[in-house]
Design a protein around this motif. Structure first.
Motif, PDB file in Angstrom:
ATOM      1  N   GLU B 265      32.576  51.084  53.948  1.00 12.25           N
ATOM      2  CA  GLU B 265      31.686  52.148  54.040  1.00 12.25           C
ATOM      3  C   GLU B 265      30.954  52.375  52.524  1.00 12.25           C
ATOM      4  N   LEU B 266      31.913  52.258  51.554  1.00  9.03           N
ATOM      5  CA  LEU B 266      31.272  52.599  50.251  1.00  9.03           C
ATOM      6  C   LEU B 266      30.689  51.274  49.712  1.00  9.03           C
ATOM      7  N   GLY B 267      30.528  50.234  50.351  1.00  9.43           N
ATOM      8  CA  GLY B 267      29.871  49.056  49.964  1.00  9.43           C
ATOM      9  C   GLY B 267      30.668  48.219  48.971  1.00  9.43           C
ATOM     10  N   ILE B 268      32.036  48.565  48.940  1.00  7.16           N
ATOM     11  CA  ILE B 268      32.768  47.827  47.969  1.00  7.16           C
ATOM     12  C   ILE B 268      33.243  46.536  48.535  1.00  7.16           C
ATOM     13  N   LYS B 269      33.193  45.303  47.795  1.00  3.54           N
ATOM     14  CA  LYS B 269      33.362  44.104  48.671  1.00  3.54           C
ATOM     15  C   LYS B 269      35.064  43.983  48.379  1.00  3.54           C
ATOM     16  N   VAL B 270      35.664  43.659  49.464  1.00  2.41           N
ATOM     17  CA  VAL B 270      37.111  43.291  49.297  1.00  2.41           C
ATOM     18  C   VAL B 270      37.222  41.832  49.780  1.00  2.41           C
ATOM     19  N   PRO B 271      37.731  40.866  48.908  1.00  2.00           N
ATOM     20  CA  PRO B 271      38.733  41.311  47.667  1.00  2.00           C
ATOM     21  C   PRO B 271      38.038  40.990  46.259  1.00  2.00           C
ATOM     22  N   ASP B 272      36.803  40.900  46.612  1.00  2.00           N
ATOM     23  CA  ASP B 272      35.869  40.428  45.317  1.00  2.00           C
ATOM     24  C   ASP B 272      36.095  41.434  44.269  1.00  2.00           C
ATOM     25  N   GLU B 273      35.589  42.636  44.751  1.00  2.00           N
ATOM     26  CA  GLU B 273      35.639  43.794  43.570  1.00  2.00           C
ATOM     27  C   GLU B 273      36.731  44.431  43.669  1.00  2.00           C
ATOM     28  N   PHE B 274      37.749  44.548  44.739  1.00  2.00           N
ATOM     29  CA  PHE B 274      38.826  45.385  44.741  1.00  2.00           C
ATOM     30  C   PHE B 274      39.867  44.815  45.890  1.00  2.00           C
ATOM     31  N   SER B 275      41.110  44.769  45.251  1.00  2.00           N
ATOM     32  CA  SER B 275      42.012  44.214  46.206  1.00  2.00           C
ATOM     33  C   SER B 275      42.995  45.339  47.091  1.00  2.00           C
ATOM     34  N   ILE B 276      43.416  45.012  48.290  1.00  2.00           N
ATOM     35  CA  ILE B 276      44.176  45.859  48.886  1.00  2.00           C
ATOM     36  C   ILE B 276      45.170  45.208  49.502  1.00  2.00           C
TER      37      ILE B 276
END
Lengths: 337, 337
Positions: B265-276
């Motif tokens: 929803e926030l437009g944050i790319k997983v996993p490129d920008e953020f890992s979970i």
DNA sequence: TTGAAAGCGCTAACAA
DNA sequence: TTGTTAGCGCTTTCAA
């Protein structure tokens, strides 16, 4: 050693017959005697042995549930509904998981009968067992209620969700919100898939648009999510998603989720460019982004209703009957509103 | 009326004792006699009545499963593991769902004991029942095995998944792949959340980075997905996701899915920008896009192992024991590799 | 209103 | 190797 009716009788200075009578309250007992017995019961913390009881009464206060799978959220909710209802009526539950194997289903039912269960609920029975007549004599021994599954011309007791209705409504909604060309996704073989396909075909013909039927593997297991996703990505080169076809309706939420994942990967915006509607309303449908629009089968109610019917049969005798449970279109975020 | 041992005895022209002997095979019977009896059994299609048997043998060939919920995919897989193992050993299963209510758990266990079940498995027992000593005397009556739950200084039999290990590995992987500031998501109260938080704290201190602990409501129910999503969106104004903090580790896959949804929803790319990374490896973790990296608890094995232990106790007597099941980091698509 | 006794279908001493 | 018999813990006739 547990305390028995004998101990209570001695403690209260009466015969075991009298104790039995106050436990069951089915014969007159003098107020004073009853009190003495009740005190003895409390004092010794007596619990009648249900096994001994069952042996003589041929009643176990237990029911058997036969279910194809329990890792499938769909069945799980049905079982949950049954369990709650049964527990409220202080019945215990035997559970048997068949993995969709017809032989295993028969074994399960036979075992339950041996155990003198008071009734049996079979969720999504195997069609071949319905057709073979296996259950026809069973119901003379013990009441059986089926939840969904093949029921055409089968003279047994069913709780069935009104899939026709829900599916038609979903289709209508899609059409009403401007969609003409709609993809239909189904699994390989199941009464329910065929049913939906027929409705789809008629509907599409009626509105004079193009049919597109996609059949995916492993209809009811986890893999179907991935399978659907791949299939959709595959056909996306052949037909333009969002242009040629602007909507998709699936036979269950797993397939719909797969379709959603495909769109995500293809960069197709749901619902702006493409609408998706699933079926069942399993909890998964609330966990996706966007949340899935779907048709609620009300599995919990299916379970509860089947238990309710079963208990009626246990009390008042078996009689074939079919109950239709309404489905409901749930509009969330994966289609136009 | 079902056919009894008496009918068989008559048919074969022997005493019921002899029939009993050939059924159970526990005493010598002449070859010729045995054959005659076996024929009679076949001819009459005789099945020994398990209720009568139970009454004298105090053995039912059934076990009881107590579980907090069945609409939770986590428990469902444990139950599935138990069921498979039990059925292979031709045991039947009583199921009781407590909804996480401690009283209900006690009732369930007591009912099972009344029913003479041969053993009981309690999945994720209520901590207060563990501490109150309720089970201490129970295990003298019937063997009980617990799956996970509070077990510190509790002298009973457990199958426990090695959460420490798996969680530490996930943390290490995140750090090894370049993440320093890692968000930790947990539910409100549970032994397992506390455990993980402690490990997280130590780890973060060790690598000298910033702590961020997010506590969300309704840790184990569906709502936690939405709750987590909202919480993350909330804090995203306060801390820059993908810059200040580049990774997130959650106490279970539901929370991780919520986090994933938030990023979407926030437009944050997983996993490129953020890992979970999640925890449990419920089937949901394979249905998301991108697919969740997680720590496999191997719930099926937890179930199987607990059943195996229980059957050992049934055969050879109870003895408190703790078995640790290894967890395993599963790298899929939601984190750097 | 109560009790004695038979019996539910089976197992297991004990005796033969 | 086989049969007689006494239970397992309860319900339910039948008689008192």
């Amino acid at each position: 050693m547990a305390v028995t009716i004998n101990d209570v009788a001695k403690e209260a200075g009466v015969s075991i017959t009298t104790v039995s009578r106050v436990i069951n309250g089915n014969y007159p007992v003098k107020q004073e005697t009853r009190q003495r017995v009740e005190e003895a019961i409390k004092k010794l913390n007596f619990q009648p042995n249900p096994i001994a009881r069952s042996l003589v009464c041929r009643r176990t206060n237990s029911i058997g549930i036969v279910v194809p799978s329990i890792t499938n959220m769909y069945f799980t909710e049905v079982v949950d509904g049954i369990e709650k209802y049964a527990r409220n009526n202080s019945y215990d539950i035997f559970l048997n998981i068949t993995n969709g194997d017809a032989k295993a289903e028969i074994n399960a039912v036979n075992k339950f009968i041996e155990r003198y269960v008071d009734g049996i609920i079979v969720v999504d029975p195997q069609t071949e067992n319905m057709l073979s007549g296996f259950y026809d004599e069973i119901v003379n021994t013990v009441p059986v209620v089926f939840v969904n599954g093949y029921h055409q011309e089968i003279d047994l007791s069913f709780v069935i969700s009104n899939e026709e209705n829900g599916f038609k409504n979903a289709l209508k909604h899609l059409n009403k919100t401007g969609h003409k060309n709609i993809i239909f996704v189904r699994g390989e073989s199941s009464y329910s898939y065929d049913l939906k396909e027929n409705i789809y075909r008629k509907f599409i013909k009626n509105i004079g648009s193009r049919e597109y039927i996609l059949t995916v593997n492993a209809g009811n297991s986890i893999e179907v999510v991935e399978n659907t996703k791949k299939s959709i990505i595959n056909i996306s080169s052949e037909i333009k998603l969002g242009e040629d076809f602007t909507a998709l309706i699936a036979c269950n939420d797993l397939m719909a989720t797969g379709a959603l994942n495909a769109c995500l990967e293809l960069g197709i915006k749901v619902p702006d460019e493409f609408s998706i509607i699933g079926f069942d309303n399993i909890i998964l449908s609330q966990m996706t982004t966007p949340k899935l629009s779907t048709v609620d089968q009300n599995m919990k109610k299916l379970g509860e209703k089947s238990a309710e019917m079963l208990f009626n049969y246990i009390e008042s005798g078996y009689e074939a009957d079919k109950v239709l449970i309404n489905t409901k279109l749930i509009l969330r975020e994966s289609c136009r509103i």
